[in-house]
Design an enzyme around this catalytic site. Structure first.
Site, mmCIF file in Angstrom:
data_model
loop_
_atom_site.group_PDB
_atom_site.id
_atom_site.type_symbol
_atom_site.label_atom_id
_atom_site.label_comp_id
_atom_site.label_asym_id
_atom_site.label_seq_id
_atom_site.Cartn_x
_atom_site.Cartn_y
_atom_site.Cartn_z
ATOM 1 N N ASP A 199 4.287 122.253 120.198
ATOM 2 C CA ASP A 199 5.023 123.087 119.239
ATOM 3 C C ASP A 199 4.865 124.578 119.523
ATOM 4 O O ASP A 199 5.602 125.402 118.975
ATOM 5 C CB ASP A 199 4.555 122.790 117.809
ATOM 6 C CG ASP A 199 4.993 121.406 117.362
ATOM 7 O OD1 ASP A 199 5.903 120.831 117.985
ATOM 8 O OD2 ASP A 199 4.420 120.888 116.378
ATOM 9 N N ARG A 244 10.573 127.355 114.617
ATOM 10 C CA ARG A 244 9.684 127.880 115.661
ATOM 11 C C ARG A 244 10.434 128.874 116.568
ATOM 12 O O ARG A 244 9.824 129.789 117.109
ATOM 13 C CB ARG A 244 9.060 126.747 116.476
ATOM 14 C CG ARG A 244 8.313 125.740 115.590
ATOM 15 C CD ARG A 244 6.976 125.319 116.092
ATOM 16 N NE ARG A 244 6.369 124.359 115.172
ATOM 17 C CZ ARG A 244 5.557 124.687 114.172
ATOM 18 N NH1 ARG A 244 5.224 125.953 113.976
ATOM 19 N NH2 ARG A 244 5.063 123.761 113.362
#
Ligand code: S3P
Length: 439
Positions: free
Chosen positions: A323, A396
């Site tokens: 991530d 993100r």
């Protein structure tokens, strides 16, 4: 915690949100445990609210104190969930959908799980296949994508070789394994985040993991769970999310003179690839582990602007920083030389195609970046210029470009920036505060 250089003037970031992965698991497992579970340090991001809402619509009472970041979940036992009256809306959260599917496959009722347009594009065959092998009545209503229809029933234990190093797949199978005959084993090529295993053990489930160094089939990790009668509630403390701390770590590295101490960040080794990689790139990073942390260790992380150089990021480190790759990719633009990211094809099936999006949006800023079949090649030290970029509603991506915006002195306009709430409500204010203090 002991600090090596107490007198240095760093900015203290007292709290990042509680770990999102651990929060999901804490809510789900305490819902099916006996009695009430007290949880501190919870994440109240949009993704975790999706899990909370789904559990509440199956009759679980959850008392949340937002200001204290605590929750009390009133568990109803392994079979205590009640049939939801409506479709369970997982919104943007693949963790909610995939992990709940494991539990719902064993319930004595039918359910339907759906989500927002982004979640409906995330692959679900990866959980449908193993859960079906367990005799689960799980069906896609849209060609292997959500919505999912689940006809709960009795499950068999299986031994499953998961080619994808995915903690969501592993966790869905392990959660189903709580209910399945005898034992269920999941094999992975590399260890993906192991929060489910640690928490299941703390709840009293019979679970163990074996590591094999040399194997002919390439599967090095084997986790086995036994059929369970009861999960036992206990207090849970959730550390700060290293995936959220990552944006401040990145900002500190690329904004001249910046020096921060981020408090109470989870440092489970299955999540700390970003620290390893930043150190390899030449970053000044110090880790001050907390004494007496529970099964999920945490630490204060000190990091400051550093001369970085390009490296190759590949292999078993990838699941431990999956991530964080967008923000690592952004940091690589400030490193001397070339950074190569390989073995990261999973990035294509996240909230956006993070390889394509990072390449297209960073190119708009003038970065030298090339897309490959399983990653990216970044030639660093090019001057970046402000531009309008699209986050594609991916939290993100939005937060990564906010860090770049701070690093180049402003001017980047991020379309869809509000999606940061998916994992980090209040992110932009916190970033502004930290950056103002450092100038
Ligand atoms: C997560 C696992 C990872 C990660 C996701 C959260 C989890 O996904 O990317 O943000 O909580 O288990 P995969 O399991 O698909 O790799």
């Amino acid at each position: 915690m002991k600090y090596s250089n107490k007198n240095e003037a760093y900015i203290i970031i007292d709290s990042v949100p509680g770990d999102k992965s651990i929060s999901h698991r804490a809510f789900m497992l305490s819902a099916i445990a006996e009695g009430s579970t007290y949880i501190s340090g919870i994440s109240i991001c949009r993704d975790c609210l999706s899990t909370i809402n789904c559990l509440q619509s199956m009759g679980i009472k959850i008392d949340i104190d937002i200001s204290k970041k605590t929750a009390i979940v009133h568990g109803k036992g392994l079979y205590g969930l009640s049939k939801p009256e409506n479709v369970l809306d997982c919104q943007n959260s693949a963790t909610t959908m995939r992990l709940l599917s494991g539990i719902l496959s064993a319930m004595p009722f039918d359910s339907v799980l759906s989500g927002d347009p982004s979640l409906k594009k995330r692959p679900m065959k990866r959980i449908i296949e193993p859960l079906k092998l367990m005799n689960g009545g799980i069906y896609s209503l849209n060609h292997d994508y959500a919505p999912l229809y689940i006809k709960g029933g009795k499950l068999n234990g299986i031994k499953y070789f998961s080619n994808i190093p995915s903690a969501q797949v592993k966790s869905a199978i392990l959660f189903a394994g709580l209910y399945a005959g005898n034992t269920t084993t999941v094999l992975e090529p590399e260890l993906s985040r192991n929060h489910s295993e640690l928490m299941l053990k703390d709840f009293g489930a019979g679970i163990s993991t074996d590591y094999f160094k040399d194997t002919s089939d390439g599967f090095h990790i084997s986790t086995t769970i036994s059929n369970t009668d009861k999960l036992y509630s206990h207090d849970i403390h959730i550390p700060g999310d290293i995936s959220s701390a990552a944006y401040f770590m990145a900002a500190a590295l690329i904004i001249p003179e910046m020096h921060v101490l981020i408090r109470n960040v989870g440092i489970n080794p299955t999540r700390t690839g970003i620290i390893k990689v930043f150190k390899q790139m030449g970053a000044y990073v110090n880790i001050y582990p907390a004494e007496n942390s529970g099964s999920e260790p945490y630490a204060d992380i000190e990091i400051k602007s550093s001369q970085l150089h390009g490296i190759v990021i590949e292999g078993s480190v990838i699941p431990t920083l999956i991530d964080e790759l967008p923000v690592i990719c952004a940091v690589s633009c400030f490193a001397q030389g070339t950074t190569i990211i390989k073995d990261a094809a999973e990035l294509k099936v996240k909230e956006s195609d993070r390889i394509a999006v990072m390449c297209s949006e960073l190119s708009k800023l003038g970065a030298d970046i090339t897309e490959t079949c399983d990653g990216m090649i970044i030639n660093g030290k090019k001057t970046l210029r402000p531009s309008k970029i699209n986050s594609y509603h991916d939290h993100r991506i939005a937060m990564t470009f906010a860090v770049l915006n701070a690093a180049i002195g402003g001017g980047i306009n991020i379309k869809g920036s509000e999606c940061a709430d998916i994992s980090y409500p209040g992110f932009y204010n916190e970033l502004k505060k930290v950056c103002q203090k450092s100038y």
